[in-house]
Write a protein that holds these residues in place. Structure first.
Motif, PDB file in Angstrom:
ATOM      1  N   TYR A 117       0.835  -1.205   0.000  1.00  0.00           N
ATOM      2  CA  TYR A 117       0.000   0.000   0.000  1.00  0.00           C
ATOM      3  C   TYR A 117       0.870   1.254   0.000  1.00  0.00           C
ATOM      4  O   TYR A 117       0.640   2.182  -0.776  1.00  0.00           O
ATOM      5  CB  TYR A 117      -0.915  -0.048   1.223  1.00  0.00           C
ATOM      6  CG  TYR A 117      -1.633   1.241   1.519  1.00  0.00           C
ATOM      7  CD1 TYR A 117      -2.759   1.611   0.788  1.00  0.00           C
ATOM      8  CD2 TYR A 117      -1.177   2.096   2.513  1.00  0.00           C
ATOM      9  CE1 TYR A 117      -3.417   2.796   1.064  1.00  0.00           C
ATOM     10  CE2 TYR A 117      -1.835   3.277   2.790  1.00  0.00           C
ATOM     11  CZ  TYR A 117      -2.949   3.619   2.068  1.00  0.00           C
ATOM     12  OH  TYR A 117      -3.594   4.795   2.335  1.00  0.00           O
ATOM     13  N   TRP A 118       1.882   1.288   0.865  1.00  0.00           N
ATOM     14  CA  TRP A 118       2.756   2.465   0.926  1.00  0.00           C
ATOM     15  C   TRP A 118       3.508   2.681  -0.386  1.00  0.00           C
ATOM     16  O   TRP A 118       3.677   3.800  -0.833  1.00  0.00           O
ATOM     17  CB  TRP A 118       3.725   2.349   2.088  1.00  0.00           C
ATOM     18  CG  TRP A 118       3.097   2.591   3.425  1.00  0.00           C
ATOM     19  CD1 TRP A 118       1.903   3.211   3.686  1.00  0.00           C
ATOM     20  CD2 TRP A 118       3.608   2.195   4.686  1.00  0.00           C
ATOM     21  NE1 TRP A 118       1.654   3.222   5.034  1.00  0.00           N
ATOM     22  CE2 TRP A 118       2.685   2.608   5.678  1.00  0.00           C
ATOM     23  CE3 TRP A 118       4.747   1.525   5.097  1.00  0.00           C
ATOM     24  CZ2 TRP A 118       2.890   2.385   7.020  1.00  0.00           C
ATOM     25  CZ3 TRP A 118       4.953   1.306   6.449  1.00  0.00           C
ATOM     26  CH2 TRP A 118       4.028   1.732   7.384  1.00  0.00           C
ATOM     27  N   LEU A 136       1.001   4.015  -2.884  1.00  0.00           N
ATOM     28  CA  LEU A 136       0.681   5.395  -2.532  1.00  0.00           C
ATOM     29  C   LEU A 136       1.845   6.326  -2.872  1.00  0.00           C
ATOM     30  O   LEU A 136       1.633   7.414  -3.418  1.00  0.00           O
ATOM     31  CB  LEU A 136       0.334   5.476  -1.047  1.00  0.00           C
ATOM     32  CG  LEU A 136      -0.439   6.695  -0.594  1.00  0.00           C
ATOM     33  CD1 LEU A 136      -1.754   6.816  -1.351  1.00  0.00           C
ATOM     34  CD2 LEU A 136      -0.695   6.620   0.893  1.00  0.00           C
ATOM     35  N   SER A 158     -11.661   3.422  -7.728  1.00  0.00           N
ATOM     36  CA  SER A 158     -10.759   4.582  -7.712  1.00  0.00           C
ATOM     37  C   SER A 158     -11.262   5.676  -8.641  1.00  0.00           C
ATOM     38  O   SER A 158     -11.240   6.858  -8.294  1.00  0.00           O
ATOM     39  CB  SER A 158      -9.349   4.178  -8.153  1.00  0.00           C
ATOM     40  OG  SER A 158      -8.691   3.515  -7.124  1.00  0.00           O
ATOM     41  N   ASP A 179     -10.082   9.027  -5.916  1.00  0.00           N
ATOM     42  CA  ASP A 179      -8.853   8.864  -5.149  1.00  0.00           C
ATOM     43  C   ASP A 179      -8.409   7.413  -5.220  1.00  0.00           C
ATOM     44  O   ASP A 179      -9.222   6.511  -5.401  1.00  0.00           O
ATOM     45  CB  ASP A 179      -9.030   9.309  -3.690  1.00  0.00           C
ATOM     46  CG  ASP A 179      -9.963   8.412  -2.912  1.00  0.00           C
ATOM     47  OD1 ASP A 179      -9.517   7.330  -2.485  1.00  0.00           O
ATOM     48  OD2 ASP A 179     -11.133   8.788  -2.714  1.00  0.00           O
ATOM     49  N   VAL A 227      -6.856   5.651  -2.804  1.00  0.00           N
ATOM     50  CA  VAL A 227      -6.934   4.921  -1.544  1.00  0.00           C
ATOM     51  C   VAL A 227      -8.241   4.133  -1.443  1.00  0.00           C
ATOM     52  O   VAL A 227      -8.242   2.956  -1.069  1.00  0.00           O
ATOM     53  CB  VAL A 227      -6.755   5.877  -0.345  1.00  0.00           C
ATOM     54  CG1 VAL A 227      -6.906   5.142   0.969  1.00  0.00           C
ATOM     55  CG2 VAL A 227      -5.403   6.558  -0.424  1.00  0.00           C
ATOM     56  N   THR A 239     -13.562   4.640   4.185  1.00  0.00           N
ATOM     57  CA  THR A 239     -12.314   5.251   3.724  1.00  0.00           C
ATOM     58  C   THR A 239     -12.603   6.519   2.936  1.00  0.00           C
ATOM     59  O   THR A 239     -11.962   7.557   3.155  1.00  0.00           O
ATOM     60  CB  THR A 239     -11.523   4.258   2.850  1.00  0.00           C
ATOM     61  OG1 THR A 239     -11.277   3.079   3.605  1.00  0.00           O
ATOM     62  CG2 THR A 239     -10.217   4.841   2.381  1.00  0.00           C
ATOM     63  N   LEU A 297     -11.414  10.162   4.233  1.00  0.00           N
ATOM     64  CA  LEU A 297     -10.472  10.962   3.452  1.00  0.00           C
ATOM     65  C   LEU A 297     -10.969  12.391   3.271  1.00  0.00           C
ATOM     66  O   LEU A 297     -10.183  13.330   3.235  1.00  0.00           O
ATOM     67  CB  LEU A 297     -10.232  10.337   2.078  1.00  0.00           C
ATOM     68  CG  LEU A 297      -9.189   9.247   2.017  1.00  0.00           C
ATOM     69  CD1 LEU A 297      -9.179   8.607   0.641  1.00  0.00           C
ATOM     70  CD2 LEU A 297      -7.821   9.780   2.361  1.00  0.00           C
ATOM     71  N   PRO A 315      -5.511  13.601   5.464  1.00  0.00           N
ATOM     72  CA  PRO A 315      -4.432  12.651   5.170  1.00  0.00           C
ATOM     73  C   PRO A 315      -4.122  11.654   6.288  1.00  0.00           C
ATOM     74  O   PRO A 315      -3.498  10.640   6.048  1.00  0.00           O
ATOM     75  CB  PRO A 315      -3.212  13.535   4.925  1.00  0.00           C
ATOM     76  CG  PRO A 315      -3.709  14.914   4.789  1.00  0.00           C
ATOM     77  CD  PRO A 315      -5.066  14.978   5.383  1.00  0.00           C
ATOM     78  N   LEU A 359      -4.762   8.035   5.673  1.00  0.00           N
ATOM     79  CA  LEU A 359      -3.884   7.287   4.792  1.00  0.00           C
ATOM     80  C   LEU A 359      -3.064   6.251   5.558  1.00  0.00           C
ATOM     81  O   LEU A 359      -2.729   5.207   5.022  1.00  0.00           O
ATOM     82  CB  LEU A 359      -2.941   8.235   4.037  1.00  0.00           C
ATOM     83  CG  LEU A 359      -3.606   9.225   3.092  1.00  0.00           C
ATOM     84  CD1 LEU A 359      -2.574  10.168   2.505  1.00  0.00           C
ATOM     85  CD2 LEU A 359      -4.367   8.513   2.007  1.00  0.00           C
ATOM     86  N   ALA A 396      -5.640   3.124   6.415  1.00  0.00           N
ATOM     87  CA  ALA A 396      -6.425   2.505   5.339  1.00  0.00           C
ATOM     88  C   ALA A 396      -6.065   1.054   5.027  1.00  0.00           C
ATOM     89  O   ALA A 396      -6.966   0.258   4.750  1.00  0.00           O
ATOM     90  CB  ALA A 396      -6.351   3.355   4.074  1.00  0.00           C
TER      91      ALA A 396
END
Length: 178
Positions: free
Chosen positions: A24-25, A28, A91, A96, A98, A135, A139, A144, A147, A150
């Motif tokens: 995920y990171w 992102l 999305s 977005d 996320v 989520t 958001l 943020p 984030l 999530a």
């Protein structure tokens, strides 16, 4: 086949979630870097995106094997297909990434994590939809900070939905036997 114990199910969900966090990171980071005007700092978009997308199948693989899916490779392929089929439109609709990641990984998790009766796909899908909407709303309201949390939502939602289904089934059985 022996039913999946709640302990083993939550162990699979926990390990899958821990594995999902770096994916995920990375995803992102790639998306933020791609949207940024400053190209000097941050990760390379292609590398971060490739890393994130490369880890996601392992999340589903862990879920499938740890939950004792009868055919793990098939479950992982279905999970990847559902992740793309649900995640990309989510999305686009949400505007977005996320929300799409939460919806896509949750949809894939439904296919990857073995479900025994009374677990059902409707309850799981409802749980994932609630996680995605949660989520989306967070958001827009909390900003943020959401984030960070999530990646915990999609697989946890499946576990909670299964737990509620099991509780509902137990209540129905105790009511019928009384």
């Amino acid at each position: 086949m022996e039913p999946l114990s709640p302990r083993q199910k939550w162990k699979a969900i926990t390990v899958g979630t821990v594995l999902l966090v770096p994916a995920y990171w990375a995803l992102l980071a790639a998306l933020v870097s791609a949207a940024s005007d400053d190209r000097t700092g941050g990760p390379a978009v292609g590398g971060a995106l490739a890393l994130g997308l490369a880890i996601v199948p392992f999340v589903f693989l862990v879920l499938a094997f740890m939950s004792g899916q009868p055919r793990p490779p098939t479950a992982v392929l279905k999970a990847m297909g559902l992740a793309m089929l649900i995640g990309l439109p989510a999305s686009a609709f949400a505007g977005d990434a996320v929300t799409g990641i939460v919806a896509g990984v949750g949809a894939g998790g439904i296919a990857a994590l073995r479900g025994d009766p009374p677990d059902n796909w409707r309850a799981r899908a409802t749980g994932v939809a609630v996680a995605a909407v949660y989520t989306f709303v967070l958001l827009r309201t909390a900003g943020p900070l959401v984030l960070l949390s999530a990646p915990v939502f999609p697989l946890t939602a499946i576990g909670i939905a299964d737990g509620l289904s099991e509780r509902r089934e137990a209540r129905a059985l105790s009511t019928n036997s009384a």
